[in-house]
Design an enzyme around this catalytic site. Structure first.
Site, PDB file in Angstrom:
ATOM      1  N   SER A  57       0.882  -1.100   0.027  1.00  0.00           N
ATOM      2  CA  SER A  57       0.095   0.185  -0.012  1.00  0.00           C
ATOM      3  C   SER A  57       0.858   1.267  -0.077  1.00  0.00           C
ATOM      4  O   SER A  57       2.280   1.279  -0.385  1.00  0.00           O
ATOM      5  CB  SER A  57      -1.089  -0.027   1.206  1.00  0.00           C
ATOM      6  OG  SER A  57      -1.868   0.918   1.007  1.00  0.00           O
ATOM      7  N   GLY A  59       2.072   3.373   2.327  1.00  0.00           N
ATOM      8  CA  GLY A  59       3.229   3.378   3.406  1.00  0.00           C
ATOM      9  C   GLY A  59       4.291   2.489   2.723  1.00  0.00           C
ATOM     10  O   GLY A  59       5.498   2.942   2.810  1.00  0.00           O
ATOM     11  N   GLU A  60       4.205   1.483   2.201  1.00  0.00           N
ATOM     12  CA  GLU A  60       5.149   0.570   1.916  1.00  0.00           C
ATOM     13  C   GLU A  60       5.877   1.394   0.591  1.00  0.00           C
ATOM     14  O   GLU A  60       7.239   1.234   0.237  1.00  0.00           O
ATOM     15  CB  GLU A  60       4.846  -0.752   1.397  1.00  0.00           C
ATOM     16  CG  GLU A  60       4.448  -1.660   2.623  1.00  0.00           C
ATOM     17  CD  GLU A  60       3.206  -1.222   3.360  1.00  0.00           C
ATOM     18  OE1 GLU A  60       3.207  -1.327   4.576  1.00  0.00           O
ATOM     19  OE2 GLU A  60       1.972  -1.102   2.688  1.00  0.00           O
ATOM     20  N   PHE A  61       5.353   2.072  -0.337  1.00  0.00           N
ATOM     21  CA  PHE A  61       5.473   2.603  -1.486  1.00  0.00           C
ATOM     22  C   PHE A  61       6.426   3.763  -0.923  1.00  0.00           C
ATOM     23  O   PHE A  61       7.529   4.093  -1.488  1.00  0.00           O
ATOM     24  CB  PHE A  61       4.487   3.498  -2.031  1.00  0.00           C
ATOM     25  CG  PHE A  61       4.914   4.319  -3.452  1.00  0.00           C
ATOM     26  CD1 PHE A  61       5.593   3.816  -4.463  1.00  0.00           C
ATOM     27  CD2 PHE A  61       4.838   5.546  -3.325  1.00  0.00           C
ATOM     28  CE1 PHE A  61       6.172   4.558  -5.484  1.00  0.00           C
ATOM     29  CE2 PHE A  61       5.531   6.378  -4.122  1.00  0.00           C
ATOM     30  CZ  PHE A  61       6.103   6.060  -5.340  1.00  0.00           C
TER      31      PHE A  61
END
Length: 414
Positions: A57, A59-61
């Protein structure tokens, strides 16, 4: 177990289409994957070389951005494809100056994995933090695509570490190297025979540390703040706002910015109705005298990271309720003290910063008022606390450098 998994994944595709009639989020999930392969085939150039980055999502990007920057710096001709699993990530990052193609990740079926990789034909693949999909991993291993886990986190309750989880453990063999965030993850991997792992840290620290070097100026916030003390309350939910409102409404000598996590008309209206001080909104700022307003509602997205650069104190939302604490590192990098709610135990960086006394957790409006008043009135305390936050970020950077060093030392580096 693997056969059961494949049956369930294939069935889920049918179920999700029906569930979309009852859930807006599930409808977005399925709609975004409609004609996914056709869109990819139309946009991917077979003559180009691609690096694939997968993020669950948004945040991981954000964790992936330093890695993508590093690749673009070293290999400017290579194209970057970023896949998301969640609609929230895909919707909010359809464009980025470093990314050539955004796409949803198809459901993890063997057929989808093969078709996806046939189209992209990646030279390398990077998975961020977690979101492991066994059929994709098996397909990457079969193709001998160099695959890495970046800022990985493992927990002992995951299937990889169960006696019946061999097929999932086998999927991890796709990874050439695991760059993990903490010692626990490193030990868990070693306990099941993976020695190709190293403790490198969290690329989020690299991401937020780079923010200081960016242009953080926002003219209207400068006009709003003037020379006064400013508290920026970011990614707030109603539960967070209930902690703050008594203090906000009784603090005429402080200015406040609230950036709600959900920009919904009803929630913004409820917030407005709870205020008894002059306020302004981003959406109507041209019709407002910002210098006279005591509170500014950022009813927009994309400005919070820079807004923190103007803060003297920050409140980060999500931990007053059960939605999950938002990113405390964004304000910490600017060297300011941070306040959060009490539900933060699943967020090790918050626990660590609290132990260092750069962050304070509150459970009631009274607690919030008490620590806020101390931070406002005691400048020396406020500045020392902020220095702890800034040092915390600076001392934990370098995760991206660990990956870059590994690749540079490899004579077969692409």
């Amino acid at each position: 177990m693997q056969r059961i998994y494949n049956v369930l994944v294939n069935l889920s595709g049918v179920v999700l289409k029906s569930a979309g009639y009852f859930s807006k989020k599930l409808k977005e999930f399925t709609a975004g994957r409609t004609e996914l392969f056709e869109r990819l085939e139309a946009s991917i150039d077979a003559n180009e070389q691609y690096i694939w980055v997968h993020a669950a999502s948004l945040g991981e990007f954000e964790m992936a951005v330093p890695v993508i920057k590093m690749f673009k710096s070293n290999y400017p001709t290579k194209k970057i494809v970023v896949s998301f699993f969640s609609p929230s990530g895909y919707k909010n990052k359809k464009k980025h100056e470093l990314v050539d193609h955004f796409t949803y990740l198809p459901l993890d079926t063997q057929k989808n994995a093969e078709r996806f990789l046939n189209i992209i034909d990646p030279e390398m693949a990077f998975f961020i933090k977690y979101d492991f999909w066994p059929n994709f991993l098996y397909a990457l291993k079969e193709r001998k695509v160099r695959t890495f886990l970046v800022s990985g986190v493992f927990r002992k309750d995951q299937l990889f570490f169960k006696s019946y989880g061999k097929w999932m453990r086998d999927s991890l063999k796709a990874f050439e190297h695991f760059f993990v965030q903490n010692e626990e993850s490193l030990q868990l991997l070693q306990s099941v025979g993976f020695d190709n792992a190293s403790l490198s840290g969290d690329t989020r620290f690299d991401r937020v540390a780079a923010q200081i070097e960016s242009n953080n100026r926002i003219d209207f916030i400068e006009d709003f703040k003037g020379d006064e003390l400013l508290m920026v309350c970011g990614s707030t939910w109603p539960e967070d706002e209930s902690l703050m409102l008594d203090f906000i409404n009784t603090s005429p000598d402080i200015k406040f910015i609230i950036a709600p996590h959900q920009i919904k008309e009803e929630k913004i209206r409820n917030l407005e109705e709870s205020l008894n001080i002059p306020f302004a909104k981003f959406s109507t700022k041209e019709a407002t005298d910002l210098k006279k307003a005591r509170l500014l509602i950022l009813d927009t997205i994309g400005l919070l990271g820079r807004a923190y650069s103007y803060a003297d104190i920050a409140y980060v939302g999500g931990a007053a309720g059960k939605t999950g604490l938002h990113n405390i590192l964004e304000p910490a990098t600017f060297g300011i003290p941070i306040i959060i709610g009490e539900n933060y135990k699943r967020f090790p960086e918050a626990e660590k910063l609290r132990q260092l006394a750069g962050l304070f957790s509150v459970g009631t409006a009274k607690d919030f008022t008490k620590i806020s008043e101390k931070l406002v009135k005691d400048k020396d305390f406020r500045e020392k606390t902020g220095m702890i936050s800034g040092h915390f970020v600076n001392s934990n950077t370098g995760a991206t450098g660990s990956l870059e060093k590994y690749l540079r030392e490899d004579k077969n580096l692409i």
